[in-house]
Design an enzyme around this catalytic site. Structure first.
Site, PDB file in Angstrom:
ATOM      1  CG  ASP A  15      -1.852  -1.233   1.414  1.00  0.00           C
ATOM      2  OD1 ASP A  15      -2.242  -1.733   0.410  1.00  0.00           O
ATOM      3  OD2 ASP A  15      -1.862  -1.856   2.598  1.00  0.00           O
ATOM      4  CE  LYS A  18       3.166  -2.337  -4.536  1.00  0.00           C
ATOM      5  NZ  LYS A  18       2.887  -2.246  -2.981  1.00  0.00           N
ATOM      6  N   GLY A  42      -3.966  -4.375  -4.158  1.00  0.00           N
ATOM      7  CA  GLY A  42      -5.060  -3.572  -4.660  1.00  0.00           C
ATOM      8  C   GLY A  42      -4.286  -2.394  -5.142  1.00  0.00           C
ATOM      9  CG  HIS A  43      -2.282  -2.243  -8.156  1.00  0.00           C
ATOM     10  ND1 HIS A  43      -2.221  -3.283  -7.625  1.00  0.00           N
ATOM     11  CD2 HIS A  43      -2.593  -2.604  -9.474  1.00  0.00           C
ATOM     12  CE1 HIS A  43      -2.467  -4.306  -8.475  1.00  0.00           C
ATOM     13  NE2 HIS A  43      -2.522  -3.950  -9.492  1.00  0.00           N
ATOM     14  CD  GLN A 226       0.914  -8.824  -2.348  1.00  0.00           C
ATOM     15  OE1 GLN A 226       1.548  -9.579  -2.920  1.00  0.00           O
ATOM     16  NE2 GLN A 226      -0.298  -8.796  -2.610  1.00  0.00           N
TER      17      GLN A 226
END
Ligand code: IMP
Length: 430
Positions: A15, A18, A42-43, A226
């Site tokens: 988080d 990125k 989750g990006h 991650q």
């Protein structure tokens, strides 16, 4: 001179922002490839009114002239994949002939998800706090030689026999240990053969493809999911994910050799966050943590869980710098710290009467290590529209320079807001 090939990796517990940085850097990369993880990641990418959260497809996908690849090291839940592809098509993003999947990537099956959540229940207080997406059990099957690869979805007999084999032990566990319903291969086969029909057009040998493109003069950016301290070897074990997240594993995760890489860019927030359980030495449990969480909107983009927040930790970043061979850093969310009267930086930990400059080796030492802080003066005002480093409030400049000094790592960019263009460039990456 050939174009640079780079790895982008998170330096904390994920988080770090990125998604936005990969989306931005993708302008200079012909290919963006993910090398590990699955839809536990989750990006978020914000572009004007459009805010998209990707779990699987690389963050570079919004750049329509770029090729995006899911490498062999990624685990894929087809239902999530096709949902994401549908969303992309709804917002008018064309992925034809520019989105590919390694035929060697592994598939997350419904029994992996059930195993993930049932195991967490069994662990009770010692739970990892997984995302419950079946990531760990899918990687376990890969290593146990029981996994289903994307290419297996194309052949009924192969797929059926592999599901039967994989379920032999698992159904025993479900029934006799975990108190869960068992799975019948006949209930799964048609759905997954259907996914096979849809996935076929995307399948390639990622190693052949990427190496050929590099020969032709194109370049690649390998996008980590991650973060370093969720790495199954180097992270805060056992509170980690089940893949190697560090930059070194990116090469195995797409089938590329180490000699091809020019830069390894690490992303860190200007403070620290973590979701799920596990060691977090600079965590702020009181109002300070809540303030950062609310201002930084620190809630998991996959699970919605509140993120734990704390001060910037030099030990963590130095260690991540070494583990990844970082050549430059991007510091994100600097704007979130505006308005805090004092800001702390953790410079080391005191353990058994000595200062240590790395993470403690054992989990029992985690409990004993006490973070050491230096305090800096904060700054106020909205910094989110600033374009030049010298226009930042002096104390914000000092904070950034101090981070460079303490970590020994050069900062290429600062991110000061969600939008693509809210960036201060300090040193070009490409
Ligand atoms: P898993 O990857 O779902 O097995 O979860 C293992 C640990 O990694 C949990 O603490 C999760 O919260 C954490 N985790 C997994 N993916 C991410 C991510 O993309 N960002 C932050 N934490 C993550």
């Amino acid at each position: 001179m050939r174009k640079k090939n780079i790895i982008v990796v998170g330096l904390q517990w994920g988080d770090e922002g990125k998604g936005k940085i990969v989306d931005l850097l993708a302008k200079n990369a012909d290919i963006v490839a993910r090398y590990q993880g699955g839809n536990n990641a989750g990006h978020t990418v914000v572009c004007g009114d459009l805010s998209l959260v990707f779990r699987l497809v690389p963050s570079g996908i919004l750049n329509e002239d770029k090729i995006c690849i899911l490498g062999n090291g990624v685990v894929i839940d087809p239902s999530v994949l096709f949902q994401e592809l549908k969303e992309l098509s709804t917002v008018g993003i064309n992925i034809k002939n520019r989105f590919f999947i390694s035929y060697k990537s592994h598939i997350i099956m419904p029994y992996h998800k059930r195993l993930d959540t049932a195991r967490e229940r069994l662990r009770g207080a010692g739970m990892i706090g997984t995302t419950g997406r079946g990531i760990g059990p899918a990687y376990e099957d890969k290593v146990a030689r029981l996994g289903i690869r994307a290419v297996d979805l194309l052949n009924r007999d192969v797929l059926y026999n592999k599901i039967v084999l994989s379920l032999k032990e698992k159904n025993y566990l479900f029934k006799n240990v975990l108190g869960e319903d068992v799975f019948n291969p006949d209930d799964l086969i048609e759905e997954y053969l259907n996914y096979g029909k849809k996935i076929k057009e995307f399948l390639i040998d990622a190693s052949i493809y990427i190496n050929e493109k590099l020969e032709q003069g194109l370049n690649v950016m390998l996008e980590g999911a991650q973060g370093t301290f969720l790495d199954v070897d180097h992270g805060t074990y056992p509170y980690v994910t089940s893949s190697n997240t560090v930059g070194g594993s990116s090469l195995a995760g797409v089938g590329l050799g180490p000699t091809k890489i020019d830069e390894v860019i690490g992303i860190t927030k200007a403070y620290t966050t973590r979701v799920g359980e596990g060691y977090f030495p600079t965590e702020l449990k009181g109002d300070d943590g809540k303030n950062i969480r609310d201002k930084g909107e620190e809630f998991g983009s996959v699970t919605g869980r509140p993120r734990r927040c704390g001060w910037f930790d030099v030990n963590l970043i130095k260690e991540a710098g070494r583990l990844n061979g970082i050549t430059g850093m991007v510091v994100t969310k600097l704007d979130v710290l505006s308005g805090l009267p004092k800001i702390k930086i953790c410079t080391g930990y005191m353990l058994n009467g000595s200062v240590i400059n790395h993470l403690p080796f054992s989990s029992s030492d985690y409990e004993k290590a006490v973070p050491l802080y230096e305090e800096t003066e904060g700054w106020s005002g909205d910094i989110s529209q600033i374009k030049d480093f010298k226009d930042l409030p002096v104390n914000a400049q000092k904070y950034i320079l101090r981070i460079e000094e303490l970590t020994g790592l050069k900062i290429n960019m600062l991110s000061i807001g969600k939008e693509r263009m809210q960036i201060i460039n300090l040193k070009n990456i490409f």
